[in-house]
Design an enzyme around this catalytic site. Sequence first.
Site, PDB file in Angstrom:
ATOM      1  CE  LYS A 290      -1.154  -0.509   4.963  1.00 55.23           C
ATOM      2  NZ  LYS A 290      -0.560  -1.854   5.122  1.00 55.23           N
TER       3      LYS A 290
ATOM      4  CG  ASN B 194       0.047   3.642   7.985  1.00 57.43           C
ATOM      5  OD1 ASN B 194       0.146   3.978   9.147  1.00 57.43           O
ATOM      6  ND2 ASN B 194       0.544   2.493   7.532  1.00 57.43           N
TER       7      ASN B 194
ATOM      8  CG  HIS C  10      -1.053  -5.667  11.525  1.00 59.30           C
ATOM      9  ND1 HIS C  10       0.138  -5.228  12.062  1.00 59.30           N
ATOM     10  CD2 HIS C  10      -1.091  -5.209  10.249  1.00 59.30           C
ATOM     11  CE1 HIS C  10       0.791  -4.530  11.147  1.00 59.30           C
ATOM     12  NE2 HIS C  10       0.076  -4.516  10.049  1.00 59.30           N
TER      13      HIS C  10
END
Length: 436
Positions: free
Chosen positions: A126, A149, A195
Amino acid sequence: MIVSTSWRGKRFAVLGLARSGLATARALLGAGAQVTAWDAKDAVRSTFYPDPAAPGTLTLADPVEADLTGFAGVVVSPGVPINKHPIAARARAAGVPLIGDIELFAQARAELPAHKVVGITGTNGKSTTTALIHHILETAGIPARLGGNIGLPILGQEPLPEGGIYVLELSSYQIDLTQTLDCDVAVLLNITPDHLDRYDGFERYAASKAGLFEMQSKGHAAIIGIGDEASQAIAKQVSRAGRAEDLTRIAPGVCMDQSRWPALQGPHNAQNALAAIAACEALGVAQTVIEAGLRSFPGLPHRMERVATVNGVLFVNDSKATNPTSTAPALEAFDRIHWILGGLAKTDDLDACRPGFGHVVRAYTIGDATELFAGLLKDEFPVEESGTLSAAVKAAAARAQPGETVLLSPACASFDQFRDFEDRGAQFREAVGALR
């Protein structure tokens, strides 16, 4: 700074005063909000000085211990584990929404000059895709801002003029804290296990990614890579929701001539490029401009970054590869590799990397996973237990032949020996520089 008059006079709590939290607190104060802010680190709290001219009021207090009744929102930084932190229960008990800075940006959009928003998510790729879309837009002469981010916190940046485009990299944590971001173009690259300490299983993690599309209006572009089952399922959800015409599927394994794009090598970057092309087409960018942007894209630091060629050996910094899935593409992008890997392992296997094992000449394991990874790889190719990054670089440089590649692609988190993946990549650069 991006602010909204809708925040004026309202009460907000801000938990976490690192980069995004600091920008959030300043934006809220600048809008005239009453802010209760806190950070667990004394040093961070002591260095937070709001603008004395800001019309809002600041109270330094832990929102976990405060009465949150009547607050408009509790803003938490993405790094706060809301599945474990008591702030989630406190906010829920008070009936106060738990939000992030991206949600505040979404609330502020109505007062910004006419613009569009591109949101990019996925387990891997990303950052590169976000930066690539931003680069192509700038190549086209379109005002654009990079945020989320990546880069600077979005609320801390100046609003774009009319016709501008905000390009936001969005982690699952950020999507979890966002309820009203209606992206003009939403991109999902892939979903693989990562995660999971923050989620109740893989399905919940995948559902977080799906949230980006659930916030979209019909008629807005949805671009989804379908190389994994979880992403395929989200594409089907979008189509079944009456948005089949909005959907562009990016299939894996598409053959492309990437030789024109030096910073976009490897099969994973083929997918990244296809997603960026589809996003820019949806935004009306001409094909000739898109191609020019692909050619001139410089790449990102720590993501298959070509550091130097020393004595005919290419040294590549892929420190951002913090799990085996994100390392796998790098192993397939080069032919004869001296692979430096290890750190704080997220998994006890390297199965995701197996398709690239045929490209590896020798491996050099470092950090906490030194022995674990050496044990996993010893039957595949020669392995040296180097222990430290400096030792691994010296050993790989001594063995590598002209035409071969020394690749730092750790497949691990960095926190056992480094501040973060950027520190690890910087130290790799320094170690390579010392060879010359």
